[in-house]
Design an enzyme around this catalytic site. Structure first.
Site, PDB file in Angstrom:
ATOM      1  CB  SER A  11      -0.911   0.012   1.227  1.00 54.10           C
ATOM      2  OG  SER A  11      -1.633   1.226   1.300  1.00 54.10           O
ATOM      3  CG  HIS A  36      -4.021  -1.344  -1.882  1.00 53.09           C
ATOM      4  ND1 HIS A  36      -5.081  -2.109  -2.307  1.00 53.09           N
ATOM      5  CD2 HIS A  36      -4.524  -0.513  -0.938  1.00 53.09           C
ATOM      6  CE1 HIS A  36      -6.170  -1.767  -1.651  1.00 53.09           C
ATOM      7  NE2 HIS A  36      -5.857  -0.788  -0.816  1.00 53.09           N
ATOM      8  CG  ASP A  38      -5.692   2.892   0.544  1.00 53.05           C
ATOM      9  OD1 ASP A  38      -6.602   2.076   0.321  1.00 53.05           O
ATOM     10  OD2 ASP A  38      -4.659   2.606   1.175  1.00 53.05           O
ATOM     11  CG  MET A  40      -8.478   7.785   1.743  1.00 53.81           C
ATOM     12  SD  MET A  40      -7.635   7.902   3.341  1.00 53.81           S
ATOM     13  CE  MET A  40      -6.657   6.397   3.308  1.00 53.81           C
ATOM     14  CG  HIS A  69      -9.694   0.691  -0.981  1.00 56.02           C
ATOM     15  ND1 HIS A  69      -9.250   0.558   0.325  1.00 56.02           N
ATOM     16  CD2 HIS A  69     -11.059   0.787  -0.897  1.00 56.02           C
ATOM     17  CE1 HIS A  69     -10.287   0.586   1.142  1.00 56.02           C
ATOM     18  NE2 HIS A  69     -11.390   0.735   0.428  1.00 56.02           N
ATOM     19  CG  MET A  71     -11.051   4.164   1.196  1.00 62.37           C
ATOM     20  SD  MET A  71     -10.022   4.310   2.681  1.00 62.37           S
ATOM     21  CE  MET A  71      -8.810   3.038   2.367  1.00 62.37           C
ATOM     22  CG  MET A 140     -11.679  -2.090   4.615  1.00 65.22           C
ATOM     23  SD  MET A 140     -10.051  -1.801   3.868  1.00 65.22           S
ATOM     24  CE  MET A 140      -9.239  -0.835   5.167  1.00 65.22           C
ATOM     25  CG  ASP A 178      -5.839  -2.352   3.236  1.00 69.21           C
ATOM     26  OD1 ASP A 178      -4.832  -2.327   3.963  1.00 69.21           O
ATOM     27  OD2 ASP A 178      -6.229  -1.360   2.582  1.00 69.21           O
TER      28      ASP A 178
END
Length: 221
Positions: A11, A36, A38, A40, A69, A71, A140, A178
């Site tokens: 990540s 990975h 993220d 957000m 991913h 979010m 998660m 994760d």
């Protein structure tokens, strides 16, 4: 015991943001399978992270598939942009997807593998009706929004229930986890049937990130 080599997806959230190019080059040269990312929005989760300028900057130098991913509260808003960046896996949260079947179909139609992410409190049974539309499911094992959190052990039973249903239906859906992944929790997860491990702090906080990734890959032994 696991019977195949686990997929390792480091990540980038745990990398040194001042040296992202070095982090990408390390990933390229490592045994990592995916990277990975993220994304957000500060609304769905109480934090902000990578936006599209960062994704666009790293895409030309990254040699590994992107495992993204989202979010965010409107995950399909950027579907075409992500498809243009050749994202392999696009994961959206169950908790913000009132029309989940339609959303997964749209992701696949855009040429990406479709995934659903579940927060720690969300039962896996809630997505059983769309399992056939899922290329992967991300569980998660911490509350989303921040790296470096402690692993929530009850995710192990959650992974077992999900994997059992996938096998019962004869599907090829991958189970990804994760949060708080290290050598100890990684082995527990693989024994529970998990296929892909997202590791942030364990990899980028390690004195030798290459070794950390290799150790995770070797947990099958």
């Amino acid at each position: 015991m696991p019977i195949q080599t686990p997929i390792i997806s480091p990540s980038l959230l745990s990398a040194d943001f001042l040296h992202l190019q070095e982090a990408i080059e390390m990933i390229n040269q490592s045994d990592a399978d995916w990277l990975h990312i993220d994304v957000m929005d500060g609304v769905f989760v109480p934090n902000l992270s990578f936006g599209f300028p960062i994704l666009e900057a790293i895409r030309p130098i990254l040699k590994k598939p992107l495992d993204v991913h989202l979010m965010i509260v409107e995950p399909l808003k950027f579907l075409n942009d992500l498809a243009k960046l050749e994202v392999q896996n696009l994961l959206i949260h169950y908790e913000v997807s009132p029309h989940l079947h339609r959303s997964l179909s749209a992701i696949r139609a855009a040429g990406m593998k479709a995934g659903v992410t579940l927060n720690p409190h969300t039962p896996v049974e809630l997505i059983f009706d769309v399992l056939e539309e899922c290329d992967l499911v991300l569980l998660m094992s911490v509350n989303p929004g921040f790296g470096g959190q402690k692993f929530i052990p009850r995710i192990l039973d959650k992974a077992r229930r999900l994997k059992a249903e996938i096998k019962r239906r004869g599907l090829s859906t991958l189970v990804e986890v994760d949060g708080g992944v290290n050598l100890e929790t990684g082995r527990q997860l693989l024994d529970a049937g998990v296929d892909a491990l997202v590791a942030g702090s364990f990899v980028f906080g390690h004195s030798d990130p290459h070794l950390a990734i290799r150790q995770l890959k070797e947990l099958k032994d």
